[in-house]
Design a protein around this motif. Sequence first.
Motif, PDB file in Angstrom:
ATOM      1  N   ILE A  21     -56.936  20.730 -90.437  1.00  0.00           N
ATOM      2  CA  ILE A  21     -57.860  20.580 -89.308  1.00  0.00           C
ATOM      3  C   ILE A  21     -58.762  19.384 -89.581  1.00  0.00           C
ATOM      4  N   LEU A  22     -58.601  18.343 -88.795  1.00  0.00           N
ATOM      5  CA  LEU A  22     -59.400  17.123 -88.951  1.00  0.00           C
ATOM      6  C   LEU A  22     -60.540  17.157 -87.950  1.00  0.00           C
ATOM      7  N   VAL A  23     -61.759  17.164 -88.454  1.00  0.00           N
ATOM      8  CA  VAL A  23     -62.939  17.266 -87.585  1.00  0.00           C
ATOM      9  C   VAL A  23     -63.465  15.865 -87.267  1.00  0.00           C
ATOM     10  N   GLU A  24     -63.414  15.509 -86.012  1.00  0.00           N
ATOM     11  CA  GLU A  24     -63.893  14.223 -85.502  1.00  0.00           C
ATOM     12  C   GLU A  24     -63.390  13.028 -86.318  1.00  0.00           C
ATOM     13  N   PRO A  25     -62.073  12.926 -86.519  1.00  0.00           N
ATOM     14  CA  PRO A  25     -61.551  11.739 -87.208  1.00  0.00           C
ATOM     15  C   PRO A  25     -61.866  10.488 -86.398  1.00  0.00           C
ATOM     16  N   GLN A  26     -62.151   9.407 -87.091  1.00  0.00           N
ATOM     17  CA  GLN A  26     -62.657   8.210 -86.411  1.00  0.00           C
ATOM     18  C   GLN A  26     -61.572   7.221 -86.023  1.00  0.00           C
ATOM     19  N   LEU A  27     -60.470   7.174 -86.779  1.00  0.00           N
ATOM     20  CA  LEU A  27     -59.459   6.152 -86.532  1.00  0.00           C
ATOM     21  C   LEU A  27     -58.087   6.783 -86.345  1.00  0.00           C
ATOM     22  N   ALA A  28     -57.348   6.267 -85.363  1.00  0.00           N
ATOM     23  CA  ALA A  28     -55.991   6.766 -85.134  1.00  0.00           C
ATOM     24  C   ALA A  28     -55.118   6.547 -86.364  1.00  0.00           C
ATOM     25  N   GLU A  29     -55.319   5.424 -87.071  1.00  0.00           N
ATOM     26  CA  GLU A  29     -54.525   5.145 -88.265  1.00  0.00           C
ATOM     27  C   GLU A  29     -54.734   6.220 -89.334  1.00  0.00           C
ATOM     28  N   ASN A  30     -55.960   6.711 -89.463  1.00  0.00           N
ATOM     29  CA  ASN A  30     -56.221   7.760 -90.450  1.00  0.00           C
ATOM     30  C   ASN A  30     -55.510   9.056 -90.080  1.00  0.00           C
ATOM     31  N   ILE A  31     -55.458   9.352 -88.786  1.00  0.00           N
ATOM     32  CA  ILE A  31     -54.725  10.541 -88.338  1.00  0.00           C
ATOM     33  C   ILE A  31     -53.251  10.393 -88.698  1.00  0.00           C
ATOM     34  N   GLY A  32     -52.709   9.208 -88.473  1.00  0.00           N
ATOM     35  CA  GLY A  32     -51.305   8.970 -88.807  1.00  0.00           C
ATOM     36  C   GLY A  32     -51.042   9.096 -90.299  1.00  0.00           C
ATOM     37  N   MET A  33     -51.941   8.549 -91.121  1.00  0.00           N
ATOM     38  CA  MET A  33     -51.750   8.647 -92.571  1.00  0.00           C
ATOM     39  C   MET A  33     -51.869  10.089 -93.056  1.00  0.00           C
ATOM     40  N   CYS A  34     -52.713  10.878 -92.409  1.00  0.00           N
ATOM     41  CA  CYS A  34     -52.799  12.301 -92.752  1.00  0.00           C
ATOM     42  C   CYS A  34     -51.492  13.008 -92.408  1.00  0.00           C
ATOM     43  N   ALA A  35     -50.897  12.652 -91.265  1.00  0.00           N
ATOM     44  CA  ALA A  35     -49.609  13.241 -90.892  1.00  0.00           C
ATOM     45  C   ALA A  35     -48.553  12.914 -91.934  1.00  0.00           C
ATOM     46  N   ARG A  36     -48.560  11.678 -92.417  1.00  0.00           N
ATOM     47  CA  ARG A  36     -47.594  11.286 -93.452  1.00  0.00           C
ATOM     48  C   ARG A  36     -47.805  12.096 -94.717  1.00  0.00           C
ATOM     49  N   ALA A  37     -49.065  12.249 -95.137  1.00  0.00           N
ATOM     50  CA  ALA A  37     -49.363  13.038 -96.333  1.00  0.00           C
ATOM     51  C   ALA A  37     -48.937  14.491 -96.152  1.00  0.00           C
ATOM     52  N   MET A  38     -49.133  15.020 -94.962  1.00  0.00           N
ATOM     53  CA  MET A  38     -48.715  16.396 -94.686  1.00  0.00           C
ATOM     54  C   MET A  38     -47.210  16.545 -94.824  1.00  0.00           C
TER      55      MET A  38
END
Length: 275
Positions: A21-38
């Motif tokens: 659960i990502l709370v108020e992520p600031q950058l779309a790139e960070n969301i993508g990198m979290c998906a990769r890590a997942m």
Amino acid sequence: MTGSGTDRTRPAVQAPAPIVILVEPQLAENIGMCARAMANFGLSEMRLVAPRDGWPSGGGLKKGATAAASGATHILENARLFDSAAEAIADLNHVLATTARERGQMKRVLTPAEAMPEVAGRVGSGERVGILYGRERIGLTNEEISLADAILTFPVNPAFASLNLAQAVLLNGYEWFKMTNGEPPFRENNPSPPAKREMILSMFDYLEAELDLCGFFPPGKKPVMTANLRDVLHRLDMTEQEARTLRGVFKSLVEGPKKARLLARQADEADGAEG
């Protein structure tokens, strides 16, 4: 680029796992990198709480997030959007909150390695477990942490404890996957069986005889030195292929100079005959 370790012929891990659960992520790139890590560690369910730049619905994912996900777009495509952390965890049975700072709350504080055995037990019994990750700049608020059952923090250098969002997801994912799977995707490839003692002893005899011929052993030292040599070679724990290779190396060192001298002598004799 999906990475050199990606094997598309292997099925994705589908087992139940903690929810990210990502709370108020600031950058779309960070969301993508979290998906990769997942995806690296078998986590598949992502929830997003009020992303700063919004989140596409029906119009396709943002280009930056998709590129940063490096092939883990299935996680982005199935990500669910919520307005608050409380809403994002409403259907969960157990919640952990990540933070790098002491918050003065009377909660258990666990490292990922300490937390994951309990998380695995809960998930295995059918509970839904979520892990809250805060904003890139300020993390989670105290109120959001108060929603959790326990705090997750990382054993990092206290003088530089800041992790980026994907790093935090990666570290927790690694400990989760290690706890529930534990095996690397491959082991050393060594088809040759262990060398039999007969092969090893034959190599010892050959080596020691040649060393004796070249005067390697000082007077009275041979028994001790040969024992030491055998100990060194025993510690190699050789396979049959390795023992054959090493025997070939010794043989080449012994016979190579002899062959070179023979060829040189033959060349000299040929030159003399021509003269």
